[in-house]
Structures are given as structure tokens and as C-alpha cells.
Design an enzyme around this catalytic site. Structure first.
Site, PDB file in Angstrom:
ATOM      1  N   ARG A   1      12.321  -2.704  -1.436  1.00  0.00           N
ATOM      2  CA  ARG A   1      11.686  -1.384  -1.456  1.00  0.00           C
ATOM      3  C   ARG A   1      11.992  -0.578  -0.201  1.00  0.00           C
ATOM      4  O   ARG A   1      12.097   0.657  -0.255  1.00  0.00           O
ATOM      5  CB  ARG A   1      10.173  -1.555  -1.641  1.00  0.00           C
ATOM      6  CG  ARG A   1       9.392  -0.260  -1.768  1.00  0.00           C
ATOM      7  CD  ARG A   1       7.921  -0.562  -2.047  1.00  0.00           C
ATOM      8  NE  ARG A   1       7.051   0.566  -1.791  1.00  0.00           N
ATOM      9  CZ  ARG A   1       6.681   1.473  -2.699  1.00  0.00           C
ATOM     10  NH1 ARG A   1       7.124   1.367  -3.938  1.00  0.00           N
ATOM     11  NH2 ARG A   1       5.874   2.465  -2.398  1.00  0.00           N
TER      12      ARG A   1
ATOM     13  N   ILE B   1       7.637   8.499  -3.293  1.00  0.00           N
ATOM     14  CA  ILE B   1       7.751   7.200  -3.925  1.00  0.00           C
ATOM     15  C   ILE B   1       6.323   6.698  -4.100  1.00  0.00           C
ATOM     16  O   ILE B   1       5.529   6.714  -3.162  1.00  0.00           O
ATOM     17  CB  ILE B   1       8.600   6.219  -3.080  1.00  0.00           C
ATOM     18  CG1 ILE B   1       8.699   4.846  -3.768  1.00  0.00           C
ATOM     19  CG2 ILE B   1       8.083   6.082  -1.669  1.00  0.00           C
ATOM     20  CD1 ILE B   1       9.661   3.882  -3.065  1.00  0.00           C
ATOM     21  N   SER B   2       5.969   6.309  -5.322  1.00  0.00           N
ATOM     22  CA  SER B   2       4.588   5.938  -5.627  1.00  0.00           C
ATOM     23  C   SER B   2       4.189   4.643  -4.931  1.00  0.00           C
ATOM     24  O   SER B   2       5.034   3.810  -4.593  1.00  0.00           O
ATOM     25  CB  SER B   2       4.401   5.784  -7.139  1.00  0.00           C
ATOM     26  OG  SER B   2       4.620   7.001  -7.803  1.00  0.00           O
ATOM     27  N   GLN B   3       2.880   4.468  -4.744  1.00  0.00           N
ATOM     28  CA  GLN B   3       2.383   3.241  -4.129  1.00  0.00           C
ATOM     29  C   GLN B   3       2.726   2.041  -5.004  1.00  0.00           C
ATOM     30  O   GLN B   3       2.810   2.148  -6.237  1.00  0.00           O
ATOM     31  CB  GLN B   3       0.879   3.332  -3.907  1.00  0.00           C
ATOM     32  CG  GLN B   3       0.044   3.298  -5.178  1.00  0.00           C
ATOM     33  CD  GLN B   3      -1.422   3.575  -4.928  1.00  0.00           C
ATOM     34  OE1 GLN B   3      -1.857   4.716  -4.986  1.00  0.00           O
ATOM     35  NE2 GLN B   3      -2.178   2.522  -4.659  1.00  0.00           N
TER      36      GLN B   3
ATOM     37  N   PHE C   1      -0.031  12.450  -9.215  1.00  0.00           N
ATOM     38  CA  PHE C   1       1.426  12.514  -9.124  1.00  0.00           C
ATOM     39  C   PHE C   1       1.858  13.941  -8.812  1.00  0.00           C
ATOM     40  O   PHE C   1       1.127  14.899  -9.061  1.00  0.00           O
ATOM     41  CB  PHE C   1       2.066  12.087 -10.455  1.00  0.00           C
ATOM     42  CG  PHE C   1       2.197  10.598 -10.632  1.00  0.00           C
ATOM     43  CD1 PHE C   1       3.410   9.967 -10.438  1.00  0.00           C
ATOM     44  CD2 PHE C   1       1.099   9.840 -11.005  1.00  0.00           C
ATOM     45  CE1 PHE C   1       3.543   8.599 -10.616  1.00  0.00           C
ATOM     46  CE2 PHE C   1       1.220   8.472 -11.185  1.00  0.00           C
ATOM     47  CZ  PHE C   1       2.440   7.850 -10.990  1.00  0.00           C
TER      48      PHE C   1
END
Length: 221
Positions: free
Chosen positions: A38, A64-66, A206
């Protein structure tokens, strides 16, 4: 920590404490998150923060999402190794890299050429194969490769774009955040006999999905 894989321990902790401990149980998803580096998918200077339980900026107003949200959305797709997957919103390329570990074919649509180019480079650097990044309006889907066994939308729209539902195969699963700009509901659709079953999965936040069948302008209007 090893010289070849300096963030292995961080990935293991991320999976155990942020993902598995919060209810994600699909062993294939957990294995993919342990494998994909990641930290390669975040801007320089954010490498260690890549494994924290929070979204991070990646430029162009995108994030970038958790890890936990990425894991939940991926698990809910119920992917098989032969599945054809459409991702709407390539972003950093991290979600696409996970999908490539779990499915047969991944088409990823990105509206912003700069992000698409960067994602292609990062995917190549991470050794990821099986992902095709295409520049275009994700709200229209990608008819040339339809139908899709699974569709994942990584930005929020007022409603689920109809072209995406049309491009979903019989028995296919679609995951998308739906609602106003500030906060949305994560929705899962399952297509059966020409209709769709809608399953709510909880609240999320989002960035807006810009396009003909999403938010119309750069400001999300």
C-alpha cells in the site's frame, strides 16, 4: 521489517487490527491486503501513514480510502478468480491492485489522465498485472468489456448510474457510495432475473463522482 519488504510488519498489523478485528473475514481479501504494498500507492512522505486507518490525499483533489473501507467493499464483491471486474475511479491504483489478486480481469476507469498515468506506473512498479486502466467518464461504464461480474465505484454519486446497472451480469454484484456530497450510504446491488436487490452497508464519506450520470461539475454540482 526486511530490506526487500520494509513495510511487511505494518501491513500485517493493518490487516489484523484494522480489518480482521472489525469483522472482515474473507481470507482471500485479507491475504491480498497483506501482499499489496500500500505504501507504494501514496505520495512521497506519506509512506508510513499508508498503513494508518484513515484516507490520504493522492493529488488532484482525490484520496486513497482507509484500509477498513477498502476491505469491506472488496469483501462485499464476493469475487471469484475468473470474475471480470469494473472499477470506477482508479485513483492511486491500490484498489485495482487488490482486485487483480482476487479476480481474472480488471478494467479500471479514471476521469483524470494525470491520475491514470500515475496509477499505471505505480501498478507496474508494484508488479501488478491483469489491470487495464482506461481514461473516461466512469459513470458511463465501459461497454466494450461488459457484462461484469462485479462493479466497484470508489466515488460518491447522487444515485447509482444506470449504465453501470445495465452492464452488470446476471448474478453480478455492485458496490457504490450513494447520497449527498458530505456523507453517503454504502450500497450493494445484486442483479437477479432482470431486477436488483439493494443492501445497505452503512455510512461512508467519499469524494464526488463526476460525470454525465453522477455529479456534473468539478465542484460536485
Amino acid at each position: 521489517m526486511t530490506e526487500a519488504d520494509p513495510c511487511r510488519d505494518e501491513r500485517e498489523e493493518m490487516v489484523e487490527f484494522q480489518v480482521r478485528a472489525r469483522g472482515v473475514r474473507d481470507e482471500r481479501v485479507l491475504a491480498a491486503m497483506r501482499k499489496v504494498p500500500r505504501h507504494l500507492f501514496v505520495p512521497k512522505g506519506f509512506e508510513r501513514a499508508a498503513y494508518e486507518d484513515r484516507p490520504l490525499p493522492i493529488g488532484e483533489g482525490q484520496t486513497i480510502s482507509q484500509p477498513y473501507i477498502v476491505a469491506v467493499m472488496t469483501e462485499q464483491l464476493e469475487l471469484s478468480p475468473q470474475d471480470r471486474v469494473l472499477e470506477i475511479g482508479t485513483g492511486s491504483g491500490y484498489q485495482a491492485a487488490l482486485l487483480a489478486e482476487l479476480a481474472g480481469t480488471v478494467i479500471s476507469l479514471e476521469r483524470l489522465p494525470e491520475l491514470a498515468d500515475r496509477a499505471r506506473q505505480t501498478l507496474a512498479r508494484a508488479g501488478v498485472t491483469g489491470v487495464r486502466v482506461v481514461v473516461g467518464d466512469g459513470t458511463k461504464g465501459y461497454p466494450p468489456e461488459a457484462p461484469y461480474d462485479a462493479i466497484i465505484v470508489t466515488a460518491a454519486s447522487p444515485g447509482i448510474p444506470e449504465p453501470l446497472v445495465d452492464q452488470l451480469a446476471e448474478g453480478g454484484r455492485l458496490i457504490a457510495p450513494v447520497g449527498p456530497r458530505d456523507c453517503q450510504d454504502l450500497i450493494k446491488l445484486v442483479k437477479r432475473e432482470g431486477g436488483v436487490e439493494k443492501i445497505p452497508l452503512g455510512g461512508v464519506c467519499f469524494v464526488p463522482l463526476i460525470g454525465q450520470f453522477g455529479w456534473r461539475g468539478e465542484d460536485g454540482q
